[in-house]
Write a protein that holds these residues in place. Structure first.
Motif, short mmCIF file in Angstrom:
data_model
loop_
_atom_site.label_atom_id
_atom_site.label_comp_id
_atom_site.label_asym_id
_atom_site.label_seq_id
_atom_site.Cartn_x
_atom_site.Cartn_y
_atom_site.Cartn_z
N TRP A 1 4.58 -2.39 2.99
CA TRP A 1 3.75 -3.93 2.84
C TRP A 1 3.30 -3.75 4.39
O TRP A 1 3.75 -3.42 5.56
CB TRP A 1 4.99 -4.87 2.67
CG TRP A 1 5.41 -4.57 1.35
CD1 TRP A 1 6.52 -3.92 0.99
CD2 TRP A 1 5.07 -5.31 0.28
NE1 TRP A 1 6.82 -4.06 -0.46
CE2 TRP A 1 5.95 -4.92 -0.85
CE3 TRP A 1 3.98 -6.30 0.22
CZ2 TRP A 1 5.56 -5.29 -2.06
CZ3 TRP A 1 3.98 -6.76 -1.19
CH2 TRP A 1 4.52 -6.29 -2.30
N ARG A 2 2.16 -4.70 4.49
CA ARG A 2 1.63 -5.00 5.62
C ARG A 2 1.36 -6.45 5.74
O ARG A 2 1.10 -7.04 4.61
CB ARG A 2 0.44 -4.31 5.87
CG ARG A 2 -0.68 -4.38 4.65
CD ARG A 2 -1.93 -3.34 5.06
NE ARG A 2 -2.53 -3.20 3.83
CZ ARG A 2 -3.60 -2.23 3.28
NH1 ARG A 2 -3.21 -1.02 4.34
NH2 ARG A 2 -4.14 -2.22 2.38
N VAL A 3 1.17 -6.91 7.09
CA VAL A 3 0.58 -8.15 7.20
C VAL A 3 -0.92 -8.41 7.85
O VAL A 3 -0.77 -7.82 8.88
CB VAL A 3 1.55 -9.16 8.01
CG1 VAL A 3 1.03 -10.60 8.31
CG2 VAL A 3 2.94 -9.23 7.36
N ASP A 4 -1.81 -8.97 7.47
CA ASP A 4 -3.16 -8.83 8.01
C ASP A 4 -3.78 -10.35 8.03
O ASP A 4 -4.01 -10.85 6.93
CB ASP A 4 -4.00 -8.06 7.21
CG ASP A 4 -5.51 -7.80 7.84
OD1 ASP A 4 -5.66 -8.50 8.75
OD2 ASP A 4 -6.02 -6.82 7.50
N TYR B 1 0.92 -1.14 0.26
CA TYR B 1 -0.12 0.06 0.05
C TYR B 1 0.92 1.18 -0.21
O TYR B 1 1.97 1.40 0.24
CB TYR B 1 -1.02 -0.10 1.05
CG TYR B 1 -0.30 0.22 2.55
CD1 TYR B 1 -0.09 1.47 3.13
CD2 TYR B 1 0.31 -0.96 3.09
CE1 TYR B 1 0.43 1.33 4.41
CE2 TYR B 1 0.76 -0.83 4.09
CZ TYR B 1 0.88 0.47 4.90
OH TYR B 1 1.39 0.66 6.29
N GLN B 2 0.09 2.27 -0.42
CA GLN B 2 1.05 3.54 -0.22
C GLN B 2 0.81 4.48 0.65
O GLN B 2 -0.62 4.59 1.07
CB GLN B 2 0.57 4.23 -1.83
CG GLN B 2 1.03 3.70 -2.83
CD GLN B 2 2.44 3.46 -3.30
OE1 GLN B 2 3.32 4.62 -2.93
NE2 GLN B 2 3.07 2.45 -3.46
N ALA B 3 1.55 5.23 1.35
CA ALA B 3 1.26 6.26 2.51
C ALA B 3 2.37 7.00 2.81
O ALA B 3 3.56 6.66 2.61
CB ALA B 3 0.77 5.43 3.68
N ASP B 4 2.24 8.49 2.65
CA ASP B 4 3.19 9.49 2.80
C ASP B 4 4.23 9.63 1.78
O ASP B 4 5.30 9.82 2.28
CB ASP B 4 3.71 9.23 4.28
CG ASP B 4 2.87 9.40 5.50
OD1 ASP B 4 1.88 10.14 5.48
OD2 ASP B 4 3.16 8.69 6.60
N GLY B 5 3.87 9.29 0.84
CA GLY B 5 4.47 9.13 -0.39
C GLY B 5 5.59 7.94 -0.47
O GLY B 5 6.55 8.17 -1.20
#
Length: 350
Positions: free
Chosen positions: A14-17, A6-10
Motif C-alpha cells: 500500500w502507498r500514500v500519495d 499495488y503489486q511489487a516483487d510478488g
C-alpha cells in the motif's frame, strides 16, 4: 489524500500519495510506498494530514545548490555595511573563495576545513611566512559567519559547520621597543614618516586612527587629540594627551593651517593610505628586523605600565575595553620581575 494498493516483487503493498502544506506554507508532495497493510497506510495518511493541518509537517528538506563563492557574494554587501572588519574580510574571503569557492556550501564538513587549513599553511603571507593559527581562525570565523547569514536569509536550511572549533593557539607578540630602539627607527625613517612614528610611540594610537586623523580633532593649545566614537575601533570616545615632543612634531607640519587630514603624503598631496613600504625601509635601515608598526602601540602600553602608570589609566589611554585584550599588549619580562623584587627589598619586605 490517496491510499492505493499495488503489486511489487510478488507482494501486495500500500502507498500514500498526496499534496500537503508544510510548516513553511509550501505545497509539497508527500509519498510513501511499501506499506504492508491498508490499516497502516491509512494511519500514515491520517498522521500526515494532522501534521499538515497543525502546521508541523516538515517534509523533505530542500537541498541548497549554493556554492561558497555565491554565498560570499550574497553576504558581502551586508558585511560591508555592518562590520568594522570589512577591509580585512575582503582579503580573507579571497583565500576562502580560491580554495572553497566551487564547493557546495551545505556539504561542507570539518574535513574540508582541515584541508583548507593544510593548504593555507603551505602558502606564504606578505611577510614571507605561513599564516598564523590566529589568521586561520579569522578566516574560519568569516566562513562560519557567511554560512550563518545564509541560514538566516533562507539560502541554507542548516549551518553545516556549526560545531567546527577554532584553533585558538597562543599568538601573542612580545616585541617591545625602548627609547633607544625608537630613536634608531626615527632616525632611519624618511622625514614625512617621522611624526607618524612619534605620535604612535608616544600615544599608543592605532595606525588606522593616525592615518584618519583630521586637524579638527587636534587642539594644540590644550595638547590633546579628541577621538569621537566613530573614530575608534571600540566605538568609544577617547582623549589622547600629547607629549611635548609629539605636540612640537604636529606643530611643525606644513599642513597645520589647513583643514583636512593631518598626515598628508608629500608625494601625492593626499592622506597616507599605506605605510608598509616606508615603514619597512625604516625598519631595515635601523636593523630592527621583525618589527611591526603595531608594535609601537604595544611598546607605549608596556612603557607606561613600567613607569608606574596604573593599568586602569593605561587602558583608558590606549582605548582597551577589556583586560583580556589589554594583557596581550602588556608585556611582562624578567626586567619587570627584577624591578618588583628591588622595590620589595627597598620597602624592607625581604
Amino acid at each position: 489524500m490517496g491510499v492505493t494498493r499495488y503489486q511489487a516483487d510478488g507482494h501486495t503493498w500500500w502507498r500514500v500519495d498526496a499534496w500537503v502544506v508544510d510548516r513553511d506554507g509550501r505545497h509539497v508532495r508527500f509519498r510513501q510506498k511499501r506499506i504492508p497493510t491498508k490499516e497502516q497506510a491509512l494511519a500514515v495518511a491520517a498522521k500526515t494530514r494532522t501534521a499538515s493541518f497543525e502546521g508541523s509537517f516538515l517534509g523533505r528538506a530542500r537541498k541548497s545548490r549554493h556554492t561558497v563563492a555565491e554565498l560570499w557574494k550574497s553576504y558581502a554587501p551586508a558585511a560591508e555595511r555592518d562590520n568594522d572588519s570589512w577591509a580585512t574580510d575582503q582579503g580573507r574571503a579571497k583565500h576562502l573563495v580560491r580554495h572553497l569557492g566551487s564547493m557546495q556550501a551545505d556539504r561542507l564538513t570539518l574535513k574540508d576545513v582541515d584541508a583548507y587549513r593544510d593548504a593555507r599553511l603551505k602558502e606564504k603571507t606578505q611577510r614571507g611566512t605561513p599564516p598564523t593559527p590566529a589568521t586561520l581562525d579569522r578566516e574560519t570565523e568569516l566562513l562560519k559567519r557567511l554560512l550563518g547569514y545564509a541560514v538566516k536569509s533562507g539560502q541554507l536550511k542548516d549551518h553545516p559547520l556549526r560545531g567546527v572549533q577554532l584553533l585558538r593557539k597562543p599568538n601573542v607578540r612580545r616585541m617591545v621597543l625602548d627609547e633607544n630602539g625608537f630613536q634608531r627607527l626615527f632616525a632611519a625613517a624618511e622625514e614625512a614618516l617621522q611624526p607618524i612614528l612619534l605620535l604612535a610611540f608616544d600615544s599608543g594610537m592605532r595606525k588606522e586612527e593616525l592615518l584618519a586623523l583630521r586637524w579638527e580633532q587636534v587642539d594644540l593649545e590644550a595638547s590633546i587629540i579628541a577621538l569621537a566614537p566613530e573614530d575608534t575601533k571600540t566605538d568609544e570616545p577617547r582623549v589622547i594627551v600629547l607629549t611635548q615632543r609629539a605636540k612640537e612634531a604636529l606643530r611643525s607640519l606644513p599642513s597645520r593651517f589647513k583643514k583636512g587630514f593631518v598626515f598628508v603624503s608629500s608625494r601625492t598631496g593626499t592622506r597616507w593610505v599605506d605605510l608598509k613600504k616606508p615603514f619597512g625601509r625604516a625598519v631595515d635601515a635601523a636593523g630592527l628586523r621583525g618589527l611591526w608598526f603595531h608594535d609601537l602601540r604595544r611598546s607605549f602600553i608596556t612603557r607606561a605600565r613600567r613607569v608606574g602608570v596604573p593599568e586602569s589609566v593605561v587602558m583608558k589611554m590606549s582605548g582597551h575595553r577589556t583586560r583580556a585584550v589589554f594583557e596581550r599588549y602588556n608585556v611582562v619580562d624578567t626586567q619587570d620581575l627584577r624591578a618588583a623584587v628591588r622595590a620589595l627589598e627597598n620597602l624592607g619586605h625581604f
